[in-house]
Design a protein around this motif. Structure first.
Motif, PDB file in Angstrom:
ATOM      1  N   MET A   1       0.942  -1.706   0.202  1.00 61.52           N
ATOM      2  CA  MET A   1      -0.035   0.005  -0.184  1.00 61.52           C
ATOM      3  C   MET A   1       1.045   1.197  -0.172  1.00 61.52           C
ATOM      4  O   MET A   1       1.899   1.220   0.956  1.00 61.52           O
ATOM      5  CB  MET A   1      -0.478   0.282   1.202  1.00 61.52           C
ATOM      6  CG  MET A   1      -0.670   0.070   2.511  1.00 61.52           C
ATOM      7  SD  MET A   1      -1.474   0.066   4.140  1.00 61.52           S
ATOM      8  CE  MET A   1      -0.070  -0.924   4.751  1.00 61.52           C
ATOM      9  N   VAL A  20       2.571  -5.795   8.366  1.00 63.22           N
ATOM     10  CA  VAL A  20       3.491  -5.437   7.013  1.00 63.22           C
ATOM     11  C   VAL A  20       4.807  -6.778   6.957  1.00 63.22           C
ATOM     12  O   VAL A  20       4.933  -5.994   7.833  1.00 63.22           O
ATOM     13  CB  VAL A  20       4.084  -4.247   6.889  1.00 63.22           C
ATOM     14  CG1 VAL A  20       4.535  -3.735   5.755  1.00 63.22           C
ATOM     15  CG2 VAL A  20       2.304  -2.812   6.211  1.00 63.22           C
ATOM     16  N   SER A 137       0.310  -1.206  -4.110  1.00 62.19           N
ATOM     17  CA  SER A 137      -1.150  -2.218  -4.232  1.00 62.19           C
ATOM     18  C   SER A 137      -1.119  -3.435  -3.083  1.00 62.19           C
ATOM     19  O   SER A 137      -1.904  -3.808  -2.790  1.00 62.19           O
ATOM     20  CB  SER A 137      -1.192  -2.636  -5.463  1.00 62.19           C
ATOM     21  OG  SER A 137      -0.194  -3.593  -6.168  1.00 62.19           O
ATOM     22  N   ASP A 138       0.012  -3.716  -2.904  1.00 56.50           N
ATOM     23  CA  ASP A 138      -0.016  -5.012  -2.053  1.00 56.50           C
ATOM     24  C   ASP A 138      -0.427  -4.613  -0.397  1.00 56.50           C
ATOM     25  O   ASP A 138       0.566  -3.961   0.189  1.00 56.50           O
ATOM     26  CB  ASP A 138       1.193  -5.922  -2.130  1.00 56.50           C
ATOM     27  CG  ASP A 138       0.942  -7.325  -1.283  1.00 56.50           C
ATOM     28  OD1 ASP A 138       0.570  -7.610  -0.312  1.00 56.50           O
ATOM     29  OD2 ASP A 138       1.119  -8.432  -2.056  1.00 56.50           O
ATOM     30  N   LYS A 139      -1.117  -5.139  -0.011  1.00 56.94           N
ATOM     31  CA  LYS A 139      -1.565  -5.074   1.704  1.00 56.94           C
ATOM     32  C   LYS A 139      -0.496  -4.820   2.585  1.00 56.94           C
ATOM     33  O   LYS A 139      -0.744  -4.482   3.898  1.00 56.94           O
ATOM     34  CB  LYS A 139      -3.108  -5.482   2.252  1.00 56.94           C
ATOM     35  CG  LYS A 139      -3.070  -6.694   1.979  1.00 56.94           C
ATOM     36  CD  LYS A 139      -4.170  -7.695   2.275  1.00 56.94           C
ATOM     37  CE  LYS A 139      -4.505  -9.038   2.649  1.00 56.94           C
ATOM     38  NZ  LYS A 139      -5.706  -8.945   2.988  1.00 56.94           N
ATOM     39  N   ASN A 140       0.237  -6.007   2.159  1.00 52.86           N
ATOM     40  CA  ASN A 140       0.978  -6.773   2.655  1.00 52.86           C
ATOM     41  C   ASN A 140       2.612  -5.958   2.968  1.00 52.86           C
ATOM     42  O   ASN A 140       3.914  -6.417   3.660  1.00 52.86           O
ATOM     43  CB  ASN A 140       1.422  -8.343   2.750  1.00 52.86           C
ATOM     44  CG  ASN A 140       0.389  -9.486   3.555  1.00 52.86           C
ATOM     45  OD1 ASN A 140      -0.595  -8.245   4.636  1.00 52.86           O
ATOM     46  ND2 ASN A 140       0.277  -9.794   3.005  1.00 52.86           N
ATOM     47  N   VAL A 142       4.166  -1.880   1.824  1.00 59.05           N
ATOM     48  CA  VAL A 142       4.464  -0.001   2.168  1.00 59.05           C
ATOM     49  C   VAL A 142       5.069   0.022   1.353  1.00 59.05           C
ATOM     50  O   VAL A 142       6.708  -0.313   0.975  1.00 59.05           O
ATOM     51  CB  VAL A 142       4.635   0.524   3.384  1.00 59.05           C
ATOM     52  CG1 VAL A 142       3.330  -0.113   3.981  1.00 59.05           C
ATOM     53  CG2 VAL A 142       5.672   0.447   4.115  1.00 59.05           C
TER      54      VAL A 142
END
Length: 350
Positions: A1, A20, A137-140, A142
């Protein structure tokens, strides 16, 4: 993200979310990238120099051994707990970008050691970067972009550092100081720390604008014009020193070429007026020569031959074009011409 707002970036750095597993910190301001990456690394492990718990890789390591990054992310901490992997990724190779992105995607999905946290330091990644798109885009994961500091950021950093050392600037002095600070964060921080030493740490002294000018000295642009004058005067070392000081304070190759061209035009005009029989004082005044520089420029006008100056015009135009071309090392191009001119001037007897 993607983290873009200062508040959310500060919150993440203060307490990284356990969910994360990695962070991509990128941008053209390399000092800011390194500063932020190091700050985040210190939140992950107690000692970022611990050889048993921290692994530092470069893009060259990955290129030489494509499985190296995956192996480091699979490894467990010898003492238990979190493990840190730092990747200094400044390559512009698309194949390498995709390879790292693929490994990072697998790590974010939990395929490797979930106690391993990866911090990637990268340059100015474009929108076509697979690595940047994944981290955005990946939630895990930053992603944090490091752009040139705005004036407000510079003022905040300066005030915090000055306050921590028991010194300050008046509002007017701070306005002047902020405008004079270079854009690159690492050099800006060095200038702030140098100011602290100038004022005196712990002295509780507040500098006004007049006192600050004693510290600042000449403007960066003035450094360029002086460097150009030194180059045409055959003073190679002072020309190079002035040029590099201006570069360190945020000026570029195109700015250096502008200063060089302006001095060239002034010198040509002065020589032309002298050849027409005008007196030295009148010619210098008509050419716009500052009175303190009059003797130096008159010597230059006498030493430089008309044919040599005319031949130099093509070099100035070509170097200016190159400095304004995307991807060209503008600072090196302009510095090379400055030194070449200084060498010609020395051979002319200056």
């Amino acid at each position: 993200m993607k983290l873009a707002k200062r508040a959310e970036i500060d919150a993440f750095f203060a307490k990284p979310s356990p969910a994360v597993l990695g962070a991509l910190i990128y941008g053209k301001d390399r000092s800011q990238v390194i500063e932020r990456a190091t700050g985040l690394a210190r939140q992950i492990v107690a000692d970022i120099n611990d050889p048993f718990n921290v692994s530092v890789l470069t893009d060259s390591d990955i290129e030489a051994d494509p499985a190296r990054l995956e192996g480091e992310l699979q490894a467990l901490s010898m003492m238990g707990g979190r493990r840190l992997v730092r990747l200094k990724f400044f390559s512009e190779k698309a194949t390498l970008d995709k390879a790292v992105a693929a490994t990072l995607k697998a790590h974010a999905a939990g395929e490797f050691n979930r106690d391993a946290f990866i911090v990637i330091e990268a340059g100015g990644l474009g929108g076509d970067s697979s690595l940047r798109r994944l981290a955005d885009s990946d939630k895990n994961l930053v992603s944090i972009a490091c752009y040139e500091d705005e004036t407000g950021d510079v003022v905040r950093m300066a005030r915090e550092t000055l306050s921590a050392n028991g010194v300050a600037l008046t509002s007017a002095a701070m306005d002047i100081f902020a405008q004079r600070l270079p854009k690159e964060r690492g050099i800006a921080r060095q200038e702030i720390e140098r100011l602290v030493l100038f004022i005196g740490p712990g002295s509780h002294k507040t500098l006004n604008e007049n006192e600050l000018l004693d510290f600042l000295g000449v403007e960066p642009e003035a450094s360029l014009f002086k460097a150009a004058q030194d180059a045409f005067g055959g003073r190679m070392k002072p020309a190079q020193a002035g040029l590099r000081r201006a570069f360190a304070e945020g000026e570029g190759g195109a700015d250096a070429m502008r200063a060089l061209s302006l001095h060239y035009n002034k010198l040509k005009l002065l020589k032309s007026l002298l050849q027409k029989g005008m007196g030295t004082k009148e010619a210098a005044r008509a050419a716009g020569v500052f009175w303190k520089d009059e003797n130096d420029l008159l010597r230059q006008a006498q030493a430089w031959h008309v044919d040599t100056l005319d031949a130099l015009a093509a070099d100035l135009i070509e170097a200016d074009k190159l400095c304004k071309s995307t991807g060209m090392p503008d600072a090196l191009i302009s510095e090379r011409l400055y030194l070449q001119i200084a060498g010609r001037a020395a051979r002319a007897g200056l």
